[in-house]
Design a protein around this motif. Structure first.
Motif, PDB file in Angstrom:
ATOM      1  N   ILE A 160      57.250  38.373  43.231  1.00  0.00           N
ATOM      2  CA  ILE A 160      58.145  38.475  42.080  1.00  0.00           C
ATOM      3  C   ILE A 160      58.370  39.951  41.791  1.00  0.00           C
ATOM      4  N   ILE A 161      59.616  40.309  41.528  1.00  0.00           N
ATOM      5  CA  ILE A 161      59.973  41.667  41.121  1.00  0.00           C
ATOM      6  C   ILE A 161      60.263  41.638  39.620  1.00  0.00           C
ATOM      7  N   ALA A 162      59.647  42.586  38.892  1.00  0.00           N
ATOM      8  CA  ALA A 162      59.788  42.598  37.431  1.00  0.00           C
ATOM      9  C   ALA A 162      60.329  43.949  36.975  1.00  0.00           C
ATOM     10  N   PRO A 163      61.653  44.086  36.887  1.00  0.00           N
ATOM     11  CA  PRO A 163      62.237  45.355  36.445  1.00  0.00           C
ATOM     12  C   PRO A 163      62.075  45.552  34.941  1.00  0.00           C
ATOM     13  N   SER A 164      61.500  46.705  34.569  1.00  0.00           N
ATOM     14  CA  SER A 164      61.187  46.968  33.163  1.00  0.00           C
ATOM     15  C   SER A 164      61.940  48.166  32.601  1.00  0.00           C
ATOM     16  N   ASP A 165      62.927  48.645  33.317  1.00  0.00           N
ATOM     17  CA  ASP A 165      63.595  49.900  32.995  1.00  0.00           C
ATOM     18  C   ASP A 165      64.628  49.795  31.881  1.00  0.00           C
ATOM     19  N   MET A 166      65.228  48.613  31.721  1.00  0.00           N
ATOM     20  CA  MET A 166      66.282  48.336  30.732  1.00  0.00           C
ATOM     21  C   MET A 166      67.603  49.044  31.019  1.00  0.00           C
ATOM     22  N   MET A 167      67.891  49.329  32.293  1.00  0.00           N
ATOM     23  CA  MET A 167      69.230  49.782  32.655  1.00  0.00           C
ATOM     24  C   MET A 167      70.168  48.571  32.702  1.00  0.00           C
ATOM     25  N   ASP A 168      71.380  48.748  32.239  1.00  0.00           N
ATOM     26  CA  ASP A 168      72.373  47.675  32.312  1.00  0.00           C
ATOM     27  C   ASP A 168      72.755  47.423  33.764  1.00  0.00           C
ATOM     28  N   GLY A 169      72.782  46.152  34.164  1.00  0.00           N
ATOM     29  CA  GLY A 169      73.225  45.776  35.493  1.00  0.00           C
ATOM     30  C   GLY A 169      72.151  45.804  36.554  1.00  0.00           C
ATOM     31  N   ARG A 170      70.897  46.087  36.169  1.00  0.00           N
ATOM     32  CA  ARG A 170      69.887  46.253  37.218  1.00  0.00           C
ATOM     33  C   ARG A 170      69.479  44.939  37.847  1.00  0.00           C
ATOM     34  N   ILE A 171      69.593  43.823  37.143  1.00  0.00           N
ATOM     35  CA  ILE A 171      69.210  42.539  37.735  1.00  0.00           C
ATOM     36  C   ILE A 171      70.152  42.202  38.890  1.00  0.00           C
ATOM     37  N   LEU A 172      71.438  42.371  38.685  1.00  0.00           N
ATOM     38  CA  LEU A 172      72.407  42.098  39.738  1.00  0.00           C
ATOM     39  C   LEU A 172      72.202  43.041  40.923  1.00  0.00           C
ATOM     40  N   ALA A 173      71.979  44.321  40.641  1.00  0.00           N
ATOM     41  CA  ALA A 173      71.770  45.289  41.726  1.00  0.00           C
ATOM     42  C   ALA A 173      70.533  44.930  42.545  1.00  0.00           C
ATOM     43  N   ASP A 236      71.180  38.897  31.694  1.00  0.00           N
ATOM     44  CA  ASP A 236      70.238  38.904  32.815  1.00  0.00           C
ATOM     45  C   ASP A 236      70.217  37.570  33.548  1.00  0.00           C
ATOM     46  N   ILE A 237      70.359  36.477  32.833  1.00  0.00           N
ATOM     47  CA  ILE A 237      70.458  35.174  33.492  1.00  0.00           C
ATOM     48  C   ILE A 237      71.723  35.119  34.343  1.00  0.00           C
ATOM     49  N   ALA A 238      72.824  35.617  33.796  1.00  0.00           N
ATOM     50  CA  ALA A 238      74.081  35.604  34.540  1.00  0.00           C
ATOM     51  C   ALA A 238      73.981  36.452  35.811  1.00  0.00           C
ATOM     52  N   GLU A 239      73.153  37.508  35.781  1.00  0.00           N
ATOM     53  CA  GLU A 239      73.009  38.392  36.934  1.00  0.00           C
ATOM     54  C   GLU A 239      72.000  37.882  37.965  1.00  0.00           C
ATOM     55  N   GLY A 240      71.259  36.818  37.624  1.00  0.00           N
ATOM     56  CA  GLY A 240      70.370  36.234  38.621  1.00  0.00           C
ATOM     57  C   GLY A 240      68.894  36.258  38.309  1.00  0.00           C
ATOM     58  N   ALA A 241      68.507  36.550  37.069  1.00  0.00           N
ATOM     59  CA  ALA A 241      67.090  36.525  36.717  1.00  0.00           C
ATOM     60  C   ALA A 241      66.548  35.102  36.805  1.00  0.00           C
ATOM     61  N   ASP A 242      65.327  34.974  37.301  1.00  0.00           N
ATOM     62  CA  ASP A 242      64.674  33.668  37.419  1.00  0.00           C
ATOM     63  C   ASP A 242      63.732  33.391  36.256  1.00  0.00           C
ATOM     64  N   ILE A 243      63.149  34.445  35.707  1.00  0.00           N
ATOM     65  CA  ILE A 243      62.221  34.364  34.584  1.00  0.00           C
ATOM     66  C   ILE A 243      62.619  35.443  33.587  1.00  0.00           C
ATOM     67  N   ILE A 244      62.502  35.126  32.299  1.00  0.00           N
ATOM     68  CA  ILE A 244      62.872  36.050  31.234  1.00  0.00           C
ATOM     69  C   ILE A 244      61.599  36.507  30.519  1.00  0.00           C
ATOM     70  N   MET A 245      61.572  37.770  30.127  1.00  0.00           N
ATOM     71  CA  MET A 245      60.410  38.280  29.399  1.00  0.00           C
ATOM     72  C   MET A 245      60.810  38.904  28.072  1.00  0.00           C
ATOM     73  N   VAL A 246      59.928  38.748  27.075  1.00  0.00           N
ATOM     74  CA  VAL A 246      60.020  39.465  25.808  1.00  0.00           C
ATOM     75  C   VAL A 246      58.809  40.388  25.718  1.00  0.00           C
ATOM     76  N   LYS A 247      59.052  41.653  25.404  1.00  0.00           N
ATOM     77  CA  LYS A 247      57.995  42.654  25.322  1.00  0.00           C
ATOM     78  C   LYS A 247      58.286  43.622  24.184  1.00  0.00           C
ATOM     79  N   PRO A 248      57.294  43.891  23.317  1.00  0.00           N
ATOM     80  CA  PRO A 248      55.971  43.302  23.179  1.00  0.00           C
ATOM     81  C   PRO A 248      56.029  41.837  22.748  1.00  0.00           C
ATOM     82  N   ALA A 249      54.834  41.244  22.646  1.00  0.00           N
ATOM     83  CA  ALA A 249      54.767  39.827  22.301  1.00  0.00           C
ATOM     84  C   ALA A 249      54.472  39.608  20.824  1.00  0.00           C
ATOM     85  N   LEU A 250      53.371  40.149  20.327  1.00  0.00           N
ATOM     86  CA  LEU A 250      52.804  39.691  19.065  1.00  0.00           C
ATOM     87  C   LEU A 250      53.718  39.896  17.867  1.00  0.00           C
ATOM     88  N   VAL A 251      54.336  41.054  17.749  1.00  0.00           N
ATOM     89  CA  VAL A 251      55.188  41.294  16.580  1.00  0.00           C
ATOM     90  C   VAL A 251      56.637  40.878  16.835  1.00  0.00           C
TER      91      VAL A 251
END
Length: 324
Positions: A160-173, A236-251
């Protein structure tokens, strides 16, 4: 009071409480983070994160093996490279500690799930998550480098690849690059909703990734926004993400709940370093019951809708669950 209205009847014993429990935390929900560094036979505790270690690739294999033996199905790998430069070229160097650790772990433990964090902040001399134009992070020129990093990690064995950079369009790339390189079966876990949070402080110490100037507010999300988070997930779903993440979690459990209610995709959360270190510090002072606090915290993430929890507590939680 009417004898017909007694909710306490279902709390009367441990057995009854277990029978009617609505949310269950399981070891199979957990992902354990590893921080790898150059060298051999290195296992050095990170001062701001007690119980978490800098590991050379050979020692990362041992740590992953222990986690897997406890039933933890996955590790996510971060790294400190041997060299840094303006573009972060060590991020896709197959001789870097991350790629070495991935290869060794997959060779020793073929069934474990290896997740690769894709970002440039740990590898750039300036500490930002992409290429700079002046003092601004340039979105589009960064995408190619993120894609190169993702392919190198897939070559090293990442599942699994987990991009954490938050650049627009990175999932599709990244999706296009993986497909074109023969890795169409490698999944993408998108840090779709990553806030510009103060809770990352200990991680930046652990990963030596603090920016040398400015901050990351121009690309990570404003903590005040929730509707924007839904747009990020949709994109990100439209670009092909298989799993979605929210970070941080608790707050951000309100965001987790909104994502869960709106999108029928696997949902991960990251129980981040600041959340972890605050618990460890309070426990060290004897102010809290560490086990109860940790279990309650992670159950809250499951209850909010998370399927997957990335947490530095994973090894302890796995042992505690075995005791129950």
């Amino acid at each position: 009071m009417s004898s017909l209205l007694r909710p306490r009847r279902l709390r009367a014993s441990a057995g009854i409480r277990q029978l009617v429990r609505e949310t269950t935390l399981e070891v199979g929900n957990l992902v354990y983070p590893l921080f790898v560094v150059p060298g051999n036979q290195i296992r050095r505790e990170i001062s701001s994160m007690p119980g978490v270690f800098h590991l050379s690739p050979d020692m990362a294999v041992k740590e992953a093996a222990e986690a897997f033996s406890l039933g933890i199905p996955a590790v996510i790998i971060f790294g400190l490279p041997e060299y840094k430069d303006a573009e972060g070229s060590s991020a896709w160097d197959m001789n870097s500690p991350v790629q070495k650790a991935m290869s060794l772990i997959k060779a020793a433990l073929p069934e474990i799930v290896v997740i690769g964090d894709v970002c440039l902040c740990e590898y750039t001399s300036h500490g930002h998550c992409g290429l700079l134009k002046g003092r601004e992070v340039d979105n589009d020129s960064t995408l190619e480098l993120l894609a190169k990093t993702a392919v190198s990690q897939a070559q090293a064995g990442a599942d699994i690849i987990a991009p954490s950079d938050m650049m627009d369009g990175r999932i599709l790339a990244i999706r296009n690059a993986l497909n074109e390189s023969g890795y169409s079966n490698v999944s993408i876990m998108s840090y779709a909703v990553k806030y510009a949070s103060a809770y990352y402080g200990p991680f930046r110490d652990a990963a030596d990734s603090a920016p040398q100037f400015g901050d990351r507010k121009s690309y990570q999300m404003d903590p005040a926004n929730s509707r924007e988070a839904m747009r990020e997930v949709e994109l990100d779903i439209a670009e092909g993400a298989d799993i979605i993440m929210v970070k941080p979690a608790l707050v951000y459990l309100d965001i987790v709940r909104q994502v869960r209610d709106r999108f029928d995709y696997p949902l991960a959360v990251y129980n981040v370093s600041g959340e972890y270190s605050m618990v460890k510090a309070a426990a060290a002072q004897g102010w809290i019951d560490e086990k109860r606090i940790v279990m309650e915290t992670l159950v809250s993430m499951k209850r909010a809708g998370a399927d997957i929890i990335i947490t530095y507590h994973a090894m302890d939680v796995a042992r505690w669950l075995k005791e129950e």
